[in-house]
Design a protein around this motif. Structure first.
Motif, PDB file in Angstrom:
ATOM      1  N   ARG A 283       0.827  -1.199   0.000  1.00 43.53           N
ATOM      2  CA  ARG A 283       0.000   0.000   0.000  1.00 43.53           C
ATOM      3  C   ARG A 283       0.869   1.260   0.000  1.00 43.53           C
ATOM      4  O   ARG A 283       1.894   1.320   0.681  1.00 43.53           O
ATOM      5  CB  ARG A 283      -0.908  -0.012   1.229  1.00 43.53           C
TER       6      ARG A 283
ATOM      7  N   ASP B  78      -1.809   5.192  -3.796  1.00 42.49           N
ATOM      8  CA  ASP B  78      -3.120   4.544  -3.684  1.00 42.49           C
ATOM      9  C   ASP B  78      -4.090   5.382  -2.863  1.00 42.49           C
ATOM     10  O   ASP B  78      -5.288   5.422  -3.143  1.00 42.49           O
ATOM     11  CB  ASP B  78      -2.978   3.175  -2.994  1.00 42.49           C
TER      12      ASP B  78
ATOM     13  N   GLY C 236      -2.223  -1.457   4.485  1.00 40.54           N
ATOM     14  CA  GLY C 236      -2.422  -2.680   3.738  1.00 40.54           C
ATOM     15  C   GLY C 236      -2.249  -3.889   4.637  1.00 40.54           C
ATOM     16  O   GLY C 236      -1.943  -3.785   5.828  1.00 40.54           O
TER      17      GLY C 236
END
Length: 849
Positions: A469, A496, A702
Motif C-alpha cells: 500500500r 493509492d 495494507g
C-alpha cells in the motif's frame, strides 16, 4: 560496461590526495571485465577532479552524494549500484596489486564449484607508507579458510581483502550505518555467523595505507569498545529473529558450543574410518548416531564433505597399515557415510538457549542483526523539515494505536531539505535509504509527502507493483494542476491513498481513482493550539517577507517581487524581516535576511507579505495579518479564489503599501476570520488533525506483506538501484525515470522489475474479453504500446498451447510482428520474460517446422 563480472566499490571522502593512485591501481588490473564505482560522499576537496581523470575509461563511473552519510553509507551506495556477480571494496587511499581481481575471482569460481557455503574469497594485505603511489608486487602468502569457528569471533581481514557474492551482501544488509568504526568487522561476523565461508587465494594482493590521522589512531578506545561488543556477541546464542535471513547454515549456538565440537572432528572421524575398515564394522546408522551425539553440528563445522572424507581415508589407511591410494570401494563407502552424517535434516540439535536480542545495546547499531527491529508497519519518507515535524506530531497517536513506524532520510539522494536537523530537534529516528533498501523491512504502507519527485516516485512504483500500500499526505499547500509549474508532475496521482489538508482540495481529485480523505494539517493544528501572544498597536511593525521562489518555479520574478516588497515596507518606516526558503537561491537584501527558521521569525513579526506558500496558513494560525502579494500573476487559485475575509490580496506595490499601512486591521481579520479559512483549508480543530491523520493511516494500512510480496518489492528496488546508480541518477536526458504515474509500472516491468499481481492482472484482462479467441485478444493488445508485458506473456502462452496457429499469427499479422519488435526493444534484455518468450518461440518453431 554492461555485464561486468566484478564490481569494485571505492568510497571517497576528501581523499583527493590519494584517489588518483588508487584508481590507477584498479585500471592496471590483469583482469579486465570489471566496473569501478567511485562513491563521493559529499567531498569538499578535489576528489571529483581526481576521479574524473579515469572516466574516459567506460569501466569507471562516479556516484555523488548530496549529503554526507559516512563510510558505511558510501560503501552501501556502491553495493546497491553494483552490477557484477562479485563485489570488492577498496578504500580511496589504498592500492591493489595488478593480479588482485584475477586471483580473487579465480578462487571465487573454485568456491562456487565446491559448495554453496562459499560466499567468496580473500587475499592477504600489505601495509604501506603514506606516500607510496604504486602498489608493490604481489607475493605468495599462506592463508586459511575463514569460518565463524575458525575466526574465533575476531575480525578476519580488513574491508579491502575479500571479494564477495553481491546477492549475499545485499541479503546480509550491507555495512552497519550505526557504526563509525569496526563496520567491516560487524559485517564479516554477520556473514560468518550466517554460516558462510571465505576461501583463501594464497597471495597478498591489496594494501592498507598507514595514516597518522586515521580514525582508529584518533579514537582507539572507541574502536576497542565496538570490537569487544562484536567479539562478545559470538559467545551469545542467537535470538529467534537474529540473522534469520540465513536458515540453512545459521550458527545459532554460542561460539564455544562449536569450538568444543570442532576439537573432536579429526579424532572422531579418523577412528570411525578405522572402524569402517575393521573386520567387524558397525552399521552406518550406529556410526552416524555416534558422530551426531558428539558433534551434532558437524555439517556446519567443515568447509566441504571432501574434507571429512579425507579424514575417514586416513583412518582406513591407519587400520590397514597402508599409505597407498584408497580403493574405489572404500572411497564410495566413505562418501556414503559422510553424506549421511552431514545431512542437515537430522544433523543439528536444537539449542535450549535463545538469545536476548542485542549485540551493542543500541537499536541504531543492532538493527542489521535483527529482523524484529525492522518490523515497522509504516515507512515514512519526508522531504522537508516540516514533514518531519508532522511525523513527530502524529507519531504518539500512531504508537497509542499500536502502529510502529520508521522514517527514511533521502537527503543524500535528493537534497538537503533540513530533514536531519528537524529529526534531531523533534526526536524522530532516521534511517538512510540504503538501510531501508538493504534491510528486511516489511511495511504495510509506504507514506510520502511528495509522490512525484524522481527519487520518491520510483520507490512508490516499486511498492505498488509488489502489492504494498502507498499513501501520500498533502501536508500543506499544493499546485495540483501545475498552473505555475512549467512541467507536468501529476502531483499526488501516483499513490493509492491521498490524505488532503482540507475540503477545499477535494475539487482537484474529481474522477481520480485514489482513495481520498480530508484529515487536516497536524502542524497547523499545533500552531493554532499554542498560547496566543499579547498584541499592541503601539509598535513599529515588523514585516515578515516570505521569499520562497524555489526549485525553478517562477524564479524569474523573484528579484522584482522581493524588491517591491522591501521598498514598500521601508517607505512606510516599518522593519523588513526576510525569511528565505532553503531552496531559494536569491541574494538581494542580505542585511534583512534572518538566520532564524521561519517559525521563530514569524513569532516576532506583526504582519506578513506572502506569495503561494504555506506561510499564509501558518501566519493566520498565529493571528498574524497576511497580504497575498501577486504582482507577477501567479495562476494557482488556492489563495486567490476566496480569501473568506481572512486576509487581503495586493497586485502591485501601491496596493501593498496601502494594506501594510492598515496592518492592525489585517491582524483583526486574521484573528476573526482566519479560523474559518483554516478550517476549510487545513481542517477544523474539533477532534484534531493529529488524531484524524493517524486514524486515516491506521484505517488504510495494507495487509501484512507475505514473502512473495516482499521478494517482489526487494527485487524491484534492486532493479531501480542498478538503473539509477542507487537513486542518485534518477533522470534520463534530463527527464525523470518515470515522468508520469500511468505508464510507470509497465516501464518498471520492462526494466526487469516484478509485479506480484502481474499474472493476476493478465488473467483479468483475458477474462474481461472472454468472448474473444486468443488470436483476437493478441491482435487487440498488440496495438497498445502500453501493454508490451501483457502482449508477450499472452503470446508466449498461445505458443505453448497452440503453437502452430500462434506461429501462423506471428508470420501473417504485421501488427503482431511489429509488437514483438517493439516489446523486444522496450523491455530490458535482463528481464526473464524476454528470454522466456524467445525460448518459447524457438521451441514452437522447432516443433512445428
Amino acid at each position: 560496461m554492461d555485464n561486468p563480472e566484478v564490481s569494485v566499490v571505492v568510497p571517497s571522502y576528501n581523499s583527493g590526495h590519494f584517489l588518483e593512485w588508487t584508481l590507477a591501481s584498479i585500471a592496471a588490473q590483469t583482469f579486465k571485465n570489471f566496473e569501478c564505482i567511485v562513491v563521493d560522499d559529499c567531498s569538499t576537496d578535489d576528489s571529483i577532479t581526481q576521479a574524473k581523470k579515469h572516466f574516459s575509461d567506460p569501466r569507471f563511473r562516479l556516484i555523488r552524494h548530496k549529503m554526507n552519510v559516512g563510510l558505511s553509507g558510501a560503501r552501501n551506495t556502491g553495493l546497491r549500484a553494483a552490477r557484477g556477480e562479485f563485489v570488492a571494496f577498496l578504500d580511496a587511499d589504498d592500492l591493489m596489486m595488478k593480479n588482485s581481481l584475477e586471483v580473487r575471482l579465480a578462487t571465487c569460481r573454485w568456491g562456487q564449484r565446491t559448495g554453496d557455503r562459499f560466499i567468496g574469497s580473500y587475499c592477504g594485505s600489505v601495509s604501506i607508507e603514506e606516500t607510496l603511489k604504486v602498489a608493490p608486487e604481489s607475493k605468495a602468502q599462506s592463508l586459511d579458510y575463514v569460518t565463524f569457528v575458525g575466526s574465533s569471533g575476531h575480525c578476519p581481514f580488513n574491508a579491502n581483502q575479500p571479494m564477495i557474492r553481491r546477492d549475499i551482501l545485499r541479503m546480509a544488509g550491507g555495512f552497519n550505518h550505526g557504526l563509525k568504526q569496526a563496520e567491516d568487522f560487524d559485517l564479516w561476523l554477520r556473514i560468518l555467523r550466517a554460516g558462510y565461508i571465505f576461501a583463501p587465494t594464497r597471495f597478498s594482493s591489496v594494501t592498507y595505507r598507514r595514516r597518522a590521522g586515521s580514525m582508529v589512531r584518533q579514537q582507539p578506545l572507541a574502536h576497542l569498545d565496538l570490537s569487544l561488543a562484536i567479539i562478545n556477541s559470538a559467545e551469545k546464542p542467537l535470538a529467534e529473529d537474529q540473522l534469520d535471513w540465513s536458515t540453512r547454515y545459521r550458527m545459532a549456538k554460542p561460539l564455544s558450543a562449536y569450538t568444543s565440537q570442532q576439537r573432536k572432528i579429526n579424532r572422531t572421524m579418523e577412528f570411525v574410518g578405522m572402524n569402517l575398515a575393521s573386520d567387524h564394522p558397525e552399521t552406518d546408522e550406529t556410526l552416524v548416531s555416534l558422530v551426531r551425539r558428539e558433534i551434532p553440528d558437524i555439517h556446519l563445522l567443515t568447509h566441504s564433505e571432501t574434507h571429512l572424507e579425507g579424514i575417514l581415508h586416513r583412518g582406513i589407511q591407519r587400520q590397514r597399515s597402508t599409505s597407498g591410494p584408497i580403493n574405489p570401494d572404500d572411497r564410495d563407502m566413505a562418501a556414503r557415510l559422510v553424506a549421511k552424517i552431514t545431512d542437515a535434516k537430522g544433523s543439528q540439535l536444537e539449542s535450549n538457549i535463545v538469545g536476548t536480542g542485542t549485540v551493542y545495546g543500541d537499536p541504531s547499531k543492532d538493527r542489521p542483526w535483527f529482523s524484529g527491529m525492522q518490523a515497522h508497519q509504516i515507512v515514512f519518507i519526508p522531504h522537508s523539515a516540516y514533514h518531519v515535524w508532522t511525523i513527530s506530531l502524529i507519531g504518539n497517536a500512531l504508537k497509542e494505536m499500536g502502529i510502529d513506524f520508521i522514517t527514511v532520510d533521502i537527503s543524500a539522494e535528493w537534497r538537503d531539505g533540513k530533514v536531519r536537523a528537524a529529526a534531531a530537534e523533534h526526536g524522530v529516528e532516521l534511517i538512510t535509504l540504503s538501510e531501508f533498501v538493504l534491510g528486511r523491512y516489511k511495511p504495510r504502507a509506504i507514506v510520502t509527502f511528495n509522490d512525484w519527485d524522481p527519487v520518491t516516485r520510483p520507490i512508490i512504483i516499486a511498492a505498488k507493483a509488489s502489492g504494498i500500500r502507498t499513501i501520500a499526505i498533502v501536508e500543506g499547500i499544493q499546485d495540483y494542476d501545475d498552473a505555475d509549474v512549467h512541467w507536468k508532475r501529476y502531483a499526488y496521482k501516483t499513490s493509492d491513498i491521498v490524505l488532503l489538508p482540507g475540503d477545499f482540495d477535494k475539487k482537484y481529485f474529481e474522477g481520480h481513482t485514489a482513495i481520498i480523505a480530508s484529515v487536516g494539517v497536524p502542524r497547523m493544528e499545533s500552531l493554532r493550539l499554542k498560547p496566543k501572544r499579547e498584541w499592541s498597536k503601539d509598535v513599529t511593525p515588523r514585516v515578515l517577507i516570505n521569499c520562497n521562489f524555489s526549485y525553478g518555479v517562477l524564479v524569474e520574478h523573484r528579484d522584482r517581487w522581493l524588491t517591491e516588497a522591501v521598498e514598500a515596507v521601508l517607505e512606510l518606516g516599518m522593519t523588513p524581516i526576510i525569511s528565505r526558503h532553503p531552496g531559494d537561491t536569491g541574494n538581494l537584501f542580505p542585511e534583512y535576511v534572518t538566520s532564524e527558521n521561519f517559525y521563530d521569525a514569524m513569532e516576532r513579526c506583526d504582519v506578513s507579505v506572502q506569495r503561494f506558500a504555506s506561510g499564509v496558513l501558518e501566519c493566520l494560525a498565529r493571528d498574524i495579518g497576511v497580504i497575498y502579494f501577486n504582482p507577477h500573476g501567479e495562476k494557482v487559485d488556492k489563495f486567490q479564489a476566496d480569501p473568506m475575509s481572512a486576509y487581503t490580496l495586493a497586485l502591485d506595490k501601491p496596493a501593498l503599501k496601502e494594506q501594510l499601512a492598515d496592518w492592525w486591521r489585517l491582524h483583526e481579520m486574521a484573528a476573526d476570520r482566519g479560523p474559518a479559512f483554516l478550517d476549510h483549508h487545513s481542517g477544523p480543530l474539533g477532534e484534531g488533525a493529529i488524531v484524524r491523520c493517524a486514524r486515516a493511516l491506521n484505517d488504510h494500512l495494507g495487509d501484512e506483506p507475505d514473502p512473495a510480496i516482499l521478494s517482489a518489492f526487494r527485487a524491484n528496488l534492486q532493479v531501480l538501484d542498478e538503473h539509477t546508480a542507487s537513486f542518485t541518477q534518477v533522470r534520463i536526458d534530463n527527464e525523470p525515470l518515470f515522468p508520469d504515474p500511468f505508464t510507470a509500472e509497465e516501464k518498471l516491468l520492462s526494466m526487469g522489475g516484478r509485479s506480484y499481481h502481474a499474472m493476476e492482472r493478465i488473467m483479468q484482462a483475458v477474462n474481461n474479453h472472454a468472448n474473444e479467441t486468443a488470436p483476437d485478444f493478441i491482435r487487440r493488445i498488440a496495438r497498445d504500446k502500453k501493454k508490451d508485458v501483457i502482449f508477450l506473456t499472452s503470446l508466449a502462452s498461445h505458443l505453448l498451447t497452440d503453437g502452430k496457429n500462434a506461429l501462423s499469427l506471428v508470420e501473417t499479422e504485421p501488427s503482431v510482428k511489429e509488437a514483438i519488435d517493439r516489446a523486444s526493444a522496450n523491455i530490458s534484455p535482463d528481464n526473464a520474460l524476454l528470454s522466456h518468450f524467445h525460448s518459447v518461440m524457438e521451441l514452437a518453431k522447432r516443433k512445428h517446422a
